[in-house]
Design an enzyme around this catalytic site. Structure first.
Site, PDB file in Angstrom:
ATOM      1  N   THR A  12       0.822  -1.211   0.000  1.00 26.44           N
ATOM      2  CA  THR A  12       0.000   0.000   0.000  1.00 26.44           C
ATOM      3  C   THR A  12       0.852   1.255   0.000  1.00 26.44           C
ATOM      4  O   THR A  12       0.460   2.281  -0.563  1.00 26.44           O
ATOM      5  CB  THR A  12      -0.922  -0.016   1.246  1.00 26.44           C
ATOM      6  OG1 THR A  12      -1.825  -1.106   1.101  1.00 26.44           O
ATOM      7  CG2 THR A  12      -1.705   1.262   1.391  1.00 26.44           C
ATOM      8  N   SER A  58       1.234  -7.623  -0.942  1.00 25.40           N
ATOM      9  CA  SER A  58       1.902  -8.669  -0.146  1.00 25.40           C
ATOM     10  C   SER A  58       1.003  -9.859   0.194  1.00 25.40           C
ATOM     11  O   SER A  58       1.488 -10.865   0.713  1.00 25.40           O
ATOM     12  CB  SER A  58       2.523  -8.091   1.124  1.00 25.40           C
ATOM     13  OG  SER A  58       1.584  -7.931   2.150  1.00 25.40           O
ATOM     14  N   THR A  91       1.628  -4.421   4.223  1.00 25.27           N
ATOM     15  CA  THR A  91       1.480  -4.723   5.653  1.00 25.27           C
ATOM     16  C   THR A  91       0.907  -6.121   5.904  1.00 25.27           C
ATOM     17  O   THR A  91       1.084  -6.679   6.980  1.00 25.27           O
ATOM     18  CB  THR A  91       0.558  -3.698   6.335  1.00 25.27           C
ATOM     19  OG1 THR A  91      -0.734  -3.744   5.715  1.00 25.27           O
ATOM     20  CG2 THR A  91       1.140  -2.305   6.254  1.00 25.27           C
ATOM     21  N   ASP A  92       0.219  -6.690   4.892  1.00 23.87           N
ATOM     22  CA  ASP A  92      -0.563  -7.904   5.168  1.00 23.87           C
ATOM     23  C   ASP A  92       0.286  -9.116   5.544  1.00 23.87           C
ATOM     24  O   ASP A  92      -0.156  -9.962   6.328  1.00 23.87           O
ATOM     25  CB  ASP A  92      -1.470  -8.233   3.973  1.00 23.87           C
ATOM     26  CG  ASP A  92      -2.651  -7.266   3.898  1.00 23.87           C
ATOM     27  OD1 ASP A  92      -2.881  -6.529   4.882  1.00 23.87           O
ATOM     28  OD2 ASP A  92      -3.351  -7.246   2.873  1.00 23.87           O
TER      29      ASP A  92
HETATM   30  C1  SIN Z   1      -0.308  -5.332   0.991  1.00 26.45           C
HETATM   31  O1  SIN Z   1      -0.107  -6.003   1.998  1.00 26.45           O
HETATM   32  O2  SIN Z   1       0.469  -5.348   0.016  1.00 26.45           O
HETATM   33  C2  SIN Z   1      -1.531  -4.490   0.861  1.00 26.45           C
HETATM   34  C3  SIN Z   1      -2.001  -3.962   2.161  1.00 26.45           C
HETATM   35  C4  SIN Z   1      -1.037  -3.018   2.812  1.00 26.45           C
HETATM   36  O3  SIN Z   1       0.104  -2.820   2.433  1.00 26.45           O
HETATM   37  O4  SIN Z   1      -1.497  -2.394   3.832  1.00 26.45           O
END
Ligand code: SIN
Length: 306
Positions: A12, A58, A91-92
């Site tokens: 993100t 991710s 973050t995932d």
């Molecule tokens: C991801 O994990 O690539 C999408 C969600 C995020 O980064 O918060």
């Protein structure tokens, strides 16, 4: 002059939306890491170098990207003029990548993962501040090991977990607590940096297609053994069970797991509780692991590579 490598993998933090007011309907992994750095003030006396290792959401993280990332980290960490590495990441699955990298690198220099909950096009993006904080940690004297820097907090690779799907302060270290806080570019340290030996070296990692398959199954009301039997029939080498409470299992699920273990499948028991880790007892028939289910899975994959 010391160098910080900034390795981009997507997420993100590199996402874009059609409108600055849209913080959820965006496409992750659109903006290059070099571009992300333009929004961050340079650190005095440090030189930044960017490299795009991957460009993915991710949720799609896979073994091939992990191997590439570990190899690039090992390459750069071996250079004397490199002081540390920052990795921009979704973050995932950030907690999984952090644990994996600590398991294969156990670096004596800092390797800092960061990301964002809002896309780069947001009216109030969190990515630039997170990136600035991550760079400050990568440049901090004495910093070492893999960590996650997010919303002004530094988390260790063993304890960090994403705990919220929307809030900017989305990560927690649970009851272990964070390693440090970053305040105005300075570190306020609370605990020791992660140290210890790597479980495996980067050079000893098998090609991604040959990694042993390990699945996670969950205990819950009315749980049975069908997921376990299907996984075994499908050729898994290992199973991690996220048990209830202190890793307890419905008797039907436990029976299926014991049969799988007898058939040669490695089985590890964890808890689905968001905090705490399974405490072993003398009655255990399935080995308990003091890690979250996703991290126990990574540890088991690396162990089964022998
Ligand atoms: C991801 O994990 O690539 C999408 C969600 C995020 O980064 O918060």
């Amino acid at each position: 002059m010391r160098k910080i490598l900034v390795l981009g993998t997507g997420g993100t933090i590199a996402g874009t939306a059609a409108s600055a007011s849209d913080n959820v309907g965006y496409q992750a992994a659109q903006v290059g890491v070099q571009h992300l750095l333009q929004g961050v003030p340079a650190l005095a006396g440090w030189q930044l170098q960017a490299e795009q290792v991957a460009q993915i959401d991710s949720k799609d993280m896979d073994f091939a990207v992990w191997v590439a990332l570990a190899q690039r980290c090992a390459h750069w960490l071996a250079q004397e003029d490199v002081g540390g590495i920052v990795i921009t990441h979704g973050t995932d699955t950030m907690e999984e990548t952090a644990f994996f990298l600590q398991s294969v690198l156990a670096p004596s220099k800092p390797v800092v993962l960061t990301g964002a909950m809002r896309p780069s096009t947001s009216a109030a993006p969190d990515g630039p501040q997170n990136l600035a904080d991550a760079l400050a940690v990568a440049a901090a004297p004495g910093a070492r090991g893999v960590c996650v820097v997010f919303a002004g907090t530094v988390h260790g690779p063993r304890d960090v977990a994403k705990a919220h799907n929307y809030r900017l302060d989305a990560f927690t270290s649970g009851d272990a607590g964070p390693l440090a806080h970053v305040e105005e570019g300075r570190l306020r340290q609370l605990r020791e940096w992660s140290a210890g030996e790597a479980l495996r070296t980067v050079d000893s990692l098998r090609p991604p297609a040959d990694w042993p398959r390990v699945e996670i199954v969950l205990n819950h009301a009315g749980a049975g053994g069908s997921m376990v039997r299907a996984s075994v029939a499908d050729g898994v080498r290992g199973l991690v069970v996220a048990g209830t409470g202190n890793g307890t299992l419905h008797h039907a699920l436990e029976d299926a797991l014991l049969r799988a273990q007898e058939a040669g499948v490695a089985v590890r028991r964890t808890t689905r509780c968001a905090q705490g880790v399974v405490i072993e007892t003398a009655q255990d028939k399935l080995q308990a692991v003091p890690l979250s289910p996703v991290k126990a899975r990574i540890a088991l994959i690396l162990a089964l590579m022998h």
